[in-house]
Design a protein around this motif. Sequence first.
Motif, PDB file in Angstrom:
ATOM      1  N   GLN A 173      82.529  54.464  47.679  1.00 35.80           N
ATOM      2  CA  GLN A 173      83.495  54.552  48.771  1.00 35.80           C
ATOM      3  C   GLN A 173      82.939  53.894  50.028  1.00 35.80           C
ATOM      4  OE1 GLN A 173      84.716  58.565  49.684  1.00 35.80           O
ATOM      5  NE2 GLN A 173      85.787  57.959  51.560  1.00 35.80           N
ATOM      6  N   CYS A 174      81.663  54.145  50.301  1.00 33.44           N
ATOM      7  CA  CYS A 174      81.006  53.513  51.438  1.00 33.44           C
ATOM      8  C   CYS A 174      81.021  51.997  51.295  1.00 33.44           C
ATOM      9  CB  CYS A 174      79.568  54.021  51.562  1.00 33.44           C
ATOM     10  SG  CYS A 174      78.569  53.161  52.797  1.00 33.44           S
ATOM     11  N   LEU A 175      80.645  51.503  50.117  1.00 31.39           N
ATOM     12  CA  LEU A 175      80.613  50.055  49.901  1.00 31.39           C
ATOM     13  C   LEU A 175      81.991  49.418  50.070  1.00 31.39           C
ATOM     14  CD1 LEU A 175      78.247  49.552  46.821  1.00 31.39           C
ATOM     15  CD2 LEU A 175      77.761  49.124  49.238  1.00 31.39           C
ATOM     16  N   ALA A 176      83.027  50.126  49.635  1.00 33.03           N
ATOM     17  CA  ALA A 176      84.389  49.590  49.744  1.00 33.03           C
ATOM     18  C   ALA A 176      84.817  49.423  51.201  1.00 33.03           C
ATOM     19  CB  ALA A 176      85.364  50.505  49.007  1.00 33.03           C
ATOM     20  N   GLU A 177      84.288  50.281  52.066  1.00 34.85           N
ATOM     21  CA  GLU A 177      84.652  50.226  53.482  1.00 34.85           C
ATOM     22  C   GLU A 177      83.691  49.379  54.307  1.00 34.85           C
ATOM     23  OE1 GLU A 177      85.233  54.095  55.200  1.00 34.85           O
ATOM     24  OE2 GLU A 177      86.056  54.922  53.335  1.00 34.85           O
ATOM     25  N   LEU A 178      82.524  49.091  53.763  1.00 36.67           N
ATOM     26  CA  LEU A 178      81.446  48.443  54.501  1.00 36.67           C
ATOM     27  C   LEU A 178      81.781  46.997  54.863  1.00 36.67           C
ATOM     28  CD1 LEU A 178      78.569  49.280  55.399  1.00 36.67           C
ATOM     29  CD2 LEU A 178      77.723  48.313  53.254  1.00 36.67           C
ATOM     30  N   GLU A 179      81.451  46.626  56.096  1.00 32.80           N
ATOM     31  CA  GLU A 179      81.668  45.264  56.565  1.00 32.80           C
ATOM     32  C   GLU A 179      80.368  44.684  57.104  1.00 32.80           C
ATOM     33  OE1 GLU A 179      84.830  45.234  59.401  1.00 32.80           O
ATOM     34  OE2 GLU A 179      86.344  45.863  57.946  1.00 32.80           O
ATOM     35  N   ALA A 180      80.308  43.374  57.165  1.00 30.51           N
ATOM     36  CA  ALA A 180      79.119  42.694  57.672  1.00 30.51           C
ATOM     37  C   ALA A 180      78.787  43.194  59.074  1.00 30.51           C
ATOM     38  CB  ALA A 180      79.342  41.188  57.688  1.00 30.51           C
ATOM     39  N   GLY A 181      77.494  43.474  59.299  1.00 28.29           N
ATOM     40  CA  GLY A 181      77.055  43.947  60.606  1.00 28.29           C
ATOM     41  C   GLY A 181      77.008  45.447  60.746  1.00 28.29           C
ATOM     42  N   ASP A 182      77.573  46.177  59.774  1.00 32.57           N
ATOM     43  CA  ASP A 182      77.535  47.633  59.819  1.00 32.57           C
ATOM     44  C   ASP A 182      76.122  48.140  59.504  1.00 32.57           C
ATOM     45  OD1 ASP A 182      80.241  47.689  60.365  1.00 32.57           O
ATOM     46  OD2 ASP A 182      80.844  48.264  58.324  1.00 32.57           O
ATOM     47  N   PHE A 183      75.897  49.432  59.802  1.00 31.25           N
ATOM     48  CA  PHE A 183      74.638  50.107  59.465  1.00 31.25           C
ATOM     49  C   PHE A 183      74.947  51.292  58.565  1.00 31.25           C
ATOM     50  CE2 PHE A 183      73.190  47.531  62.874  1.00 31.25           C
ATOM     51  CZ  PHE A 183      71.801  47.485  62.819  1.00 31.25           C
ATOM     52  N   VAL A 184      74.040  51.566  57.631  1.00 28.15           N
ATOM     53  CA  VAL A 184      74.215  52.695  56.713  1.00 28.15           C
ATOM     54  C   VAL A 184      72.958  53.563  56.750  1.00 28.15           C
ATOM     55  CG1 VAL A 184      74.661  53.431  54.353  1.00 28.15           C
ATOM     56  CG2 VAL A 184      75.686  51.299  55.206  1.00 28.15           C
ATOM     57  N   PHE A 185      73.097  54.781  57.279  1.00 29.11           N
ATOM     58  CA  PHE A 185      71.991  55.741  57.318  1.00 29.11           C
ATOM     59  C   PHE A 185      71.993  56.528  56.009  1.00 29.11           C
ATOM     60  CE2 PHE A 185      71.881  54.415  61.533  1.00 29.11           C
ATOM     61  CZ  PHE A 185      70.817  54.986  62.221  1.00 29.11           C
ATOM     62  N   ILE A 186      70.813  56.631  55.393  1.00 24.18           N
ATOM     63  CA  ILE A 186      70.691  57.251  54.076  1.00 24.18           C
ATOM     64  C   ILE A 186      69.634  58.343  54.138  1.00 24.18           C
ATOM     65  CG2 ILE A 186      70.140  56.828  51.653  1.00 24.18           C
ATOM     66  CD1 ILE A 186      70.955  53.851  52.180  1.00 24.18           C
ATOM     67  N   GLN A 187      70.070  59.607  54.066  1.00 16.63           N
ATOM     68  CA  GLN A 187      69.153  60.749  54.134  1.00 16.63           C
ATOM     69  C   GLN A 187      69.293  61.599  52.874  1.00 16.63           C
ATOM     70  OE1 GLN A 187      68.795  64.176  57.385  1.00 16.63           O
ATOM     71  NE2 GLN A 187      69.956  64.822  55.597  1.00 16.63           N
ATOM     72  N   PHE A 188      68.285  61.545  52.019  1.00 19.11           N
ATOM     73  CA  PHE A 188      68.273  62.385  50.818  1.00 19.11           C
ATOM     74  C   PHE A 188      66.871  62.932  50.597  1.00 19.11           C
ATOM     75  CE2 PHE A 188      72.068  59.807  49.981  1.00 19.11           C
ATOM     76  CZ  PHE A 188      72.957  60.778  49.560  1.00 19.11           C
ATOM     77  N   ALA A 213      75.038  44.138  55.554  1.00 21.01           N
ATOM     78  CA  ALA A 213      74.881  45.315  56.412  1.00 21.01           C
ATOM     79  C   ALA A 213      73.428  45.777  56.326  1.00 21.01           C
ATOM     80  CB  ALA A 213      75.829  46.422  55.986  1.00 21.01           C
ATOM     81  N   THR A 214      73.072  46.760  57.152  1.00 20.91           N
ATOM     82  CA  THR A 214      71.673  47.181  57.270  1.00 20.91           C
ATOM     83  C   THR A 214      71.490  48.641  56.870  1.00 20.91           C
ATOM     84  OG1 THR A 214      71.335  45.644  59.117  1.00 20.91           O
ATOM     85  CG2 THR A 214      69.714  47.414  58.850  1.00 20.91           C
ATOM     86  N   PRO A 215      70.632  48.920  55.868  1.00 22.44           N
ATOM     87  CA  PRO A 215      70.323  50.307  55.532  1.00 22.44           C
ATOM     88  C   PRO A 215      69.221  50.860  56.432  1.00 22.44           C
ATOM     89  CG  PRO A 215      69.189  48.857  54.014  1.00 22.44           C
ATOM     90  CD  PRO A 215      69.977  47.967  54.955  1.00 22.44           C
ATOM     91  N   VAL A 216      69.329  52.139  56.775  1.00 22.86           N
ATOM     92  CA  VAL A 216      68.303  52.835  57.551  1.00 22.86           C
ATOM     93  C   VAL A 216      68.046  54.168  56.847  1.00 22.86           C
ATOM     94  CG1 VAL A 216      67.634  53.815  59.779  1.00 22.86           C
ATOM     95  CG2 VAL A 216      69.132  51.793  59.698  1.00 22.86           C
ATOM     96  N   PHE A 217      66.805  54.393  56.428  1.00 25.62           N
ATOM     97  CA  PHE A 217      66.481  55.606  55.691  1.00 25.62           C
ATOM     98  C   PHE A 217      65.933  56.693  56.612  1.00 25.62           C
ATOM     99  CE2 PHE A 217      66.475  52.430  52.350  1.00 25.62           C
ATOM    100  CZ  PHE A 217      67.134  53.090  51.333  1.00 25.62           C
ATOM    101  N   LEU A 218      66.231  57.948  56.249  1.00 31.07           N
ATOM    102  CA  LEU A 218      65.697  59.111  56.950  1.00 31.07           C
ATOM    103  C   LEU A 218      65.176  60.096  55.922  1.00 31.07           C
ATOM    104  CD1 LEU A 218      68.705  58.353  58.385  1.00 31.07           C
ATOM    105  CD2 LEU A 218      67.781  59.902  60.081  1.00 31.07           C
ATOM    106  N   THR A 219      63.916  60.492  56.050  1.00 31.97           N
ATOM    107  CA  THR A 219      63.411  61.545  55.181  1.00 31.97           C
ATOM    108  C   THR A 219      64.107  62.862  55.546  1.00 31.97           C
ATOM    109  OG1 THR A 219      61.561  61.961  56.691  1.00 31.97           O
ATOM    110  CG2 THR A 219      61.165  60.448  54.856  1.00 31.97           C
ATOM    111  N   PRO A 220      64.196  63.811  54.602  1.00 36.02           N
ATOM    112  CA  PRO A 220      64.937  65.052  54.852  1.00 36.02           C
ATOM    113  C   PRO A 220      64.292  65.905  55.934  1.00 36.02           C
ATOM    114  CG  PRO A 220      63.678  65.226  52.827  1.00 36.02           C
ATOM    115  CD  PRO A 220      63.589  63.787  53.256  1.00 36.02           C
TER     116      PRO A 220
END
Length: 222
Positions: free
Chosen positions: A60-75, A110-117
Amino acid sequence: MNTVFLLGDSTCAPKEDDTRPETGWGMYFENYINSSWSVRNLAMNGRSTKSFLEEGVFDQCLAELEAGDFVFIQFGHNDSKEDKERYIEPWSTFQGNLACMAESVHSKSATPVFLTPIARRKFFSDGTLLQTHGEYPHAMLSLCQARGYACIDMNKTTFSLLEQMGREGSKELFLHLKAGEHPNYPEGISDDTHLNEKGARVVCSLIIALLKEKYRDFPFLA
């Protein structure tokens, strides 16, 4: 208008009225960013990287994602849970899932940004804080260092904060309520994983502070 997507578990996710004052830190993220950017919080309660991918939320995220967006990933909160829907090994499948997410985000320019839990509030009887996330934060940090992904170590940051606040003081950040204190929890609750409103604001402000310190050129930062 570009978007910052937030992916993760219950500590970030938006909350319904019947669970408040439980609050995900992602609910306050838009208060700290440039007004020309929007926030899309897709984090969900109880998810690991495995369940998040298999349930199609990442798609769902990928379907909405556009160039220049950022994606924060916390798991990392739920990837160690011993059930077939969520459990994965930290140094193989967990890293693989994170890398898959990052490369998919990169493929959309787009740019991924990771966050440790964030740390849980689990103290030993002697007042020492217990690290509950095992190898998962280390696995994420190692992957990000090896591949050059942006990463914020919120596990280390929040662990230090809880140690400083101590066993009693740290309760003010989590969902701790006495019987009769809130209609959603008539019998009270002692939850050392999920944040209350103050805790969510504190964690979110720490994330923003670390981003400004480490990645000050990110365009969404106010």
